[in-house]
Design a protein around this motif. Structure first.
Motif, PDB file in Angstrom:
ATOM      1  N   ALA A  66       5.983  -2.728  12.734  1.00  0.00           N
ATOM      2  CA  ALA A  66       6.117  -4.567  13.959  1.00  0.00           C
ATOM      3  C   ALA A  66       4.863  -4.858  13.047  1.00  0.00           C
ATOM      4  CB  ALA A  66       6.141  -4.289  14.657  1.00  0.00           C
ATOM      5  N   GLU A  67       4.486  -6.359  12.888  1.00  0.00           N
ATOM      6  CA  GLU A  67       3.280  -6.311  12.250  1.00  0.00           C
ATOM      7  C   GLU A  67       2.213  -6.637  13.276  1.00  0.00           C
ATOM      8  OE1 GLU A  67       0.916 -10.434  10.870  1.00  0.00           O
ATOM      9  OE2 GLU A  67       2.889 -10.470  11.957  1.00  0.00           O
ATOM     10  N   VAL A  68       0.912  -5.206  12.773  1.00  0.00           N
ATOM     11  CA  VAL A  68      -0.331  -4.953  14.203  1.00  0.00           C
ATOM     12  C   VAL A  68      -1.256  -6.014  13.869  1.00  0.00           C
ATOM     13  CG1 VAL A  68       0.091  -2.619  14.142  1.00  0.00           C
ATOM     14  CG2 VAL A  68      -0.719  -3.348  12.366  1.00  0.00           C
ATOM     15  N   PRO A  69      -1.829  -6.675  14.433  1.00  0.00           N
ATOM     16  CA  PRO A  69      -3.646  -7.306  14.438  1.00  0.00           C
ATOM     17  C   PRO A  69      -4.544  -7.097  14.019  1.00  0.00           C
ATOM     18  CG  PRO A  69      -3.179  -6.907  16.534  1.00  0.00           C
ATOM     19  CD  PRO A  69      -2.806  -5.980  16.331  1.00  0.00           C
ATOM     20  N   PHE A  70      -4.732  -5.492  13.511  1.00  0.00           N
ATOM     21  CA  PHE A  70      -6.244  -5.366  12.626  1.00  0.00           C
ATOM     22  C   PHE A  70      -5.657  -3.741  12.437  1.00  0.00           C
ATOM     23  CE2 PHE A  70      -9.649  -3.314  12.427  1.00  0.00           C
ATOM     24  CZ  PHE A  70     -10.701  -3.890  11.265  1.00  0.00           C
ATOM     25  N   CYS A  71      -6.322  -3.538  11.180  1.00  0.00           N
ATOM     26  CA  CYS A  71      -5.547  -1.409  11.058  1.00  0.00           C
ATOM     27  C   CYS A  71      -6.674  -1.399   9.832  1.00  0.00           C
ATOM     28  CB  CYS A  71      -4.896  -1.304  10.027  1.00  0.00           C
ATOM     29  SG  CYS A  71      -4.282  -0.052  10.105  1.00  0.00           S
ATOM     30  N   GLY A  72      -7.860  -0.602   9.888  1.00  0.00           N
ATOM     31  CA  GLY A  72      -9.240  -0.141  10.124  1.00  0.00           C
ATOM     32  C   GLY A  72      -9.113   0.725   8.551  1.00  0.00           C
ATOM     33  N   HIS A  73      -7.940   1.322   8.178  1.00  0.00           N
ATOM     34  CA  HIS A  73      -7.611   1.842   7.770  1.00  0.00           C
ATOM     35  C   HIS A  73      -7.479   1.965   6.239  1.00  0.00           C
ATOM     36  CE1 HIS A  73      -3.561   3.315   8.000  1.00  0.00           C
ATOM     37  NE2 HIS A  73      -3.552   4.422   7.056  1.00  0.00           N
ATOM     38  N   ALA A  74      -6.389   0.395   6.520  1.00  0.00           N
ATOM     39  CA  ALA A  74      -5.686  -0.352   4.937  1.00  0.00           C
ATOM     40  C   ALA A  74      -6.948  -0.869   5.130  1.00  0.00           C
ATOM     41  CB  ALA A  74      -4.588  -0.927   6.142  1.00  0.00           C
ATOM     42  N   THR A  75      -7.370  -1.502   5.915  1.00  0.00           N
ATOM     43  CA  THR A  75      -8.567  -2.813   5.188  1.00  0.00           C
ATOM     44  C   THR A  75      -9.812  -1.173   4.591  1.00  0.00           C
ATOM     45  OG1 THR A  75      -8.960  -4.015   7.027  1.00  0.00           O
ATOM     46  CG2 THR A  75     -10.784  -3.560   6.118  1.00  0.00           C
ATOM     47  N   VAL A  76      -9.971  -0.749   4.708  1.00  0.00           N
ATOM     48  CA  VAL A  76     -10.090  -0.124   3.667  1.00  0.00           C
ATOM     49  C   VAL A  76     -10.230   0.716   2.559  1.00  0.00           C
ATOM     50  CG1 VAL A  76     -11.758   2.549   3.127  1.00  0.00           C
ATOM     51  CG2 VAL A  76     -12.018   0.950   5.312  1.00  0.00           C
ATOM     52  N   ALA A  77      -8.916   0.798   2.611  1.00  0.00           N
ATOM     53  CA  ALA A  77      -8.108   1.146   1.292  1.00  0.00           C
ATOM     54  C   ALA A  77      -7.770  -0.605   0.574  1.00  0.00           C
ATOM     55  CB  ALA A  77      -6.751   1.214   1.418  1.00  0.00           C
ATOM     56  N   THR A  78      -7.573  -1.376   0.935  1.00  0.00           N
ATOM     57  CA  THR A  78      -7.880  -3.274   0.592  1.00  0.00           C
ATOM     58  C   THR A  78      -8.545  -3.188  -0.023  1.00  0.00           C
ATOM     59  OG1 THR A  78      -5.610  -3.655   1.653  1.00  0.00           O
ATOM     60  CG2 THR A  78      -7.150  -5.084   0.589  1.00  0.00           C
ATOM     61  N   ALA A  79      -9.718  -2.960   0.611  1.00  0.00           N
ATOM     62  CA  ALA A  79     -11.402  -3.442   0.223  1.00  0.00           C
ATOM     63  C   ALA A  79     -11.745  -2.436  -0.586  1.00  0.00           C
ATOM     64  CB  ALA A  79     -12.282  -3.138   0.862  1.00  0.00           C
ATOM     65  N   VAL A  80     -11.379  -1.531  -0.734  1.00  0.00           N
ATOM     66  CA  VAL A  80     -11.996   0.081  -2.240  1.00  0.00           C
ATOM     67  C   VAL A  80     -11.324  -1.089  -3.870  1.00  0.00           C
ATOM     68  CG1 VAL A  80     -11.544   2.524  -2.841  1.00  0.00           C
ATOM     69  CG2 VAL A  80     -12.112   1.057  -1.033  1.00  0.00           C
ATOM     70  N   ALA A  81      -9.128  -1.136  -3.344  1.00  0.00           N
ATOM     71  CA  ALA A  81      -8.349  -1.545  -4.160  1.00  0.00           C
ATOM     72  C   ALA A  81      -8.949  -2.390  -5.156  1.00  0.00           C
ATOM     73  CB  ALA A  81      -7.263  -1.564  -3.698  1.00  0.00           C
ATOM     74  N   LEU A  82      -9.198  -4.258  -4.131  1.00  0.00           N
ATOM     75  CA  LEU A  82     -10.173  -4.732  -4.425  1.00  0.00           C
ATOM     76  C   LEU A  82     -11.245  -5.148  -5.436  1.00  0.00           C
ATOM     77  CD1 LEU A  82      -9.426  -7.284  -1.499  1.00  0.00           C
ATOM     78  CD2 LEU A  82      -9.000  -7.720  -3.899  1.00  0.00           C
ATOM     79  N   ALA A  83     -11.996  -3.892  -5.002  1.00  0.00           N
ATOM     80  CA  ALA A  83     -13.255  -3.540  -5.480  1.00  0.00           C
ATOM     81  C   ALA A  83     -13.359  -3.155  -7.004  1.00  0.00           C
ATOM     82  CB  ALA A  83     -14.215  -2.613  -4.754  1.00  0.00           C
ATOM     83  N   GLU A  84     -11.951  -2.348  -6.948  1.00  0.00           N
ATOM     84  CA  GLU A  84     -12.018  -1.769  -8.087  1.00  0.00           C
ATOM     85  C   GLU A  84     -11.511  -2.226  -9.341  1.00  0.00           C
ATOM     86  OE1 GLU A  84     -10.605   3.147  -7.280  1.00  0.00           O
ATOM     87  OE2 GLU A  84      -9.399   1.650  -7.355  1.00  0.00           O
ATOM     88  N   ARG A  85     -10.968  -4.257  -9.203  1.00  0.00           N
ATOM     89  CA  ARG A  85     -10.703  -4.570  -9.893  1.00  0.00           C
ATOM     90  C   ARG A  85     -11.768  -5.942 -10.137  1.00  0.00           C
ATOM     91  NH1 ARG A  85      -6.578  -1.742  -7.803  1.00  0.00           N
ATOM     92  NH2 ARG A  85      -5.272  -1.453  -8.849  1.00  0.00           N
ATOM     93  N   ILE A  86     -12.050  -6.497  -8.674  1.00  0.00           N
ATOM     94  CA  ILE A  86     -13.524  -7.209  -8.507  1.00  0.00           C
ATOM     95  C   ILE A  86     -14.544  -7.101  -8.411  1.00  0.00           C
ATOM     96  CG2 ILE A  86     -11.394  -8.685  -8.260  1.00  0.00           C
ATOM     97  CD1 ILE A  86     -13.035  -9.263  -5.625  1.00  0.00           C
ATOM     98  N   GLY A  87     -14.792  -5.702  -8.760  1.00  0.00           N
ATOM     99  CA  GLY A  87     -16.413  -5.032  -8.278  1.00  0.00           C
ATOM    100  C   GLY A  87     -16.801  -5.523  -7.128  1.00  0.00           C
ATOM    101  N   ARG A  88     -17.447  -4.529  -6.784  1.00  0.00           N
ATOM    102  CA  ARG A  88     -18.015  -3.631  -5.797  1.00  0.00           C
ATOM    103  C   ARG A  88     -18.718  -4.703  -5.563  1.00  0.00           C
ATOM    104  NH1 ARG A  88     -15.487  -0.180  -9.231  1.00  0.00           N
ATOM    105  NH2 ARG A  88     -16.859   2.026  -8.228  1.00  0.00           N
ATOM    106  N   GLY A  89     -19.535  -4.940  -3.672  1.00  0.00           N
ATOM    107  CA  GLY A  89     -19.968  -5.901  -2.804  1.00  0.00           C
ATOM    108  C   GLY A  89     -19.440  -5.821  -2.077  1.00  0.00           C
ATOM    109  N   GLU A  90     -20.166  -7.738  -1.223  1.00  0.00           N
ATOM    110  CA  GLU A  90     -19.303  -7.823  -0.181  1.00  0.00           C
ATOM    111  C   GLU A  90     -17.812  -8.642  -0.061  1.00  0.00           C
ATOM    112  OE1 GLU A  90     -21.070  -8.014   2.594  1.00  0.00           O
ATOM    113  OE2 GLU A  90     -22.552  -6.661   2.072  1.00  0.00           O
TER     114      GLU A  90
END
Length: 276
Positions: A66-90
């Protein structure tokens, strides 16, 4: 074709940590499609970036069940995946639980800032102890049971010994029913090694998973729990070890800042090159 990335979060080793699926462009996917992908990926959660507006990324999370409201480890994974593509930062994620800022540094270490947490005291935990096969005399009286929230609800139960934590064997279907009735995402089972170091395990039957190797949302909730009960005082940084009993060691850091109720959770993430 939808590109599905796979990352291990809260580790620098792809064979450790908690695997997460990541879909960086889910704008064309409906709920059924996202649920199907989460089932096919088979990890405890897959994160879907469904859109971006004014620098805010809309993110949703699906377990195989099912869908869950929030997931910490998937948030960390998504942030790193985005940072690798668009650059580190906020970065800023808009999640079903609320707005979650995430900062990614040059070492690809992500730090998420939780939504506003809360803690609810719990009285009788005899039923969940029976489901776990634990006994009241095995608990740590200095860390009483409570429900803690920092994006999702987790029941914190602490044991006095590392051995009791290591010997986890529970009734999956009974615990599932218990958790669904109380709107719990995981149990946060804890052994305290020192004042700021803890070992944790997180049964996750509501996601169709016996146990989660690293649970960022529960780590944030646990930080709120420790502060609410006066067990730690901000500013402080806590170290949580998780996944060792599963052979997927994970390292999670939890930061409490003075004058800020929100909890910061940090960890690395690395790509998994082969599914599995």
């Amino acid at each position: 074709m939808t590109e599905i990335l796979r990352y291990a979060a809260f580790t620098t080793d792809p064979s450790g940590g908690n695997p997460a699926g990541v879909v960086l462009d889910a704008s064309g996917l409906d709920d059924a499609a996202m649920q199907t992908i989460a089932i096919e990926v088979g990890y405890s959660e897959t994160a879907f970036v469904t859109g971006e507006s004014d620098g805010v990324h809309q993110v949703r999370y699906f377990s195989p069940k099912a869908e869950v409201p929030f997931c910490g480890h998937a948030t960390v994974a998504t942030a790193v995946a985005l940072a690798e593509r668009i650059g580190r930062g906020e970065l800023v994620f808009s999640t079903p639980a609320g707005i979650v800022p995430v900062a990614v540094d040059d070492e690809l270490r992500a730090t998420l800032t939780s939504v506003e947490p809360y803690v609810e005291r719990v009285g009788d935990v005899s039923e969940v102890l029976d489901i776990l096969g634990w006994h009241a005399e095995q608990l740590d009286p200095a860390l009483p049971a409570a429900i803690a929230y920092a994006g999702a609800r987790h029941l914190v139960v602490s044991t006095a010994t590392r051995q009791r934590l290591a010997e986890l064997d529970y009734d999956f279907h009974r615990l599932l029913a218990y958790m669904l009735h109380r709107d719990l995402t995981t149990l946060q089972l804890v052994w305290r090694e020192s004042a700021t170091t803890f070992h944790v395990r997180d049964p996750f039957p509501v996601g169709g998973v016996v146990e989660d190797p690293a649970t960022g949302a529960a780590a944030a909730a646990f930080g709120a729990y420790l502060r609410e009960l006066g067990i730690v005082q901000a500013p402080v940084t806590l170290t949580l070890h998780q996944g060792y009993d599963l052979g997927r060691p994970s390292l999670i850091q939890v930061e409490l800042r003075a004058g800020d109720n929100r909890i910061r959770v940090s960890g690395n993430a690395v790509p998994i090159t082969e599914p599995g």
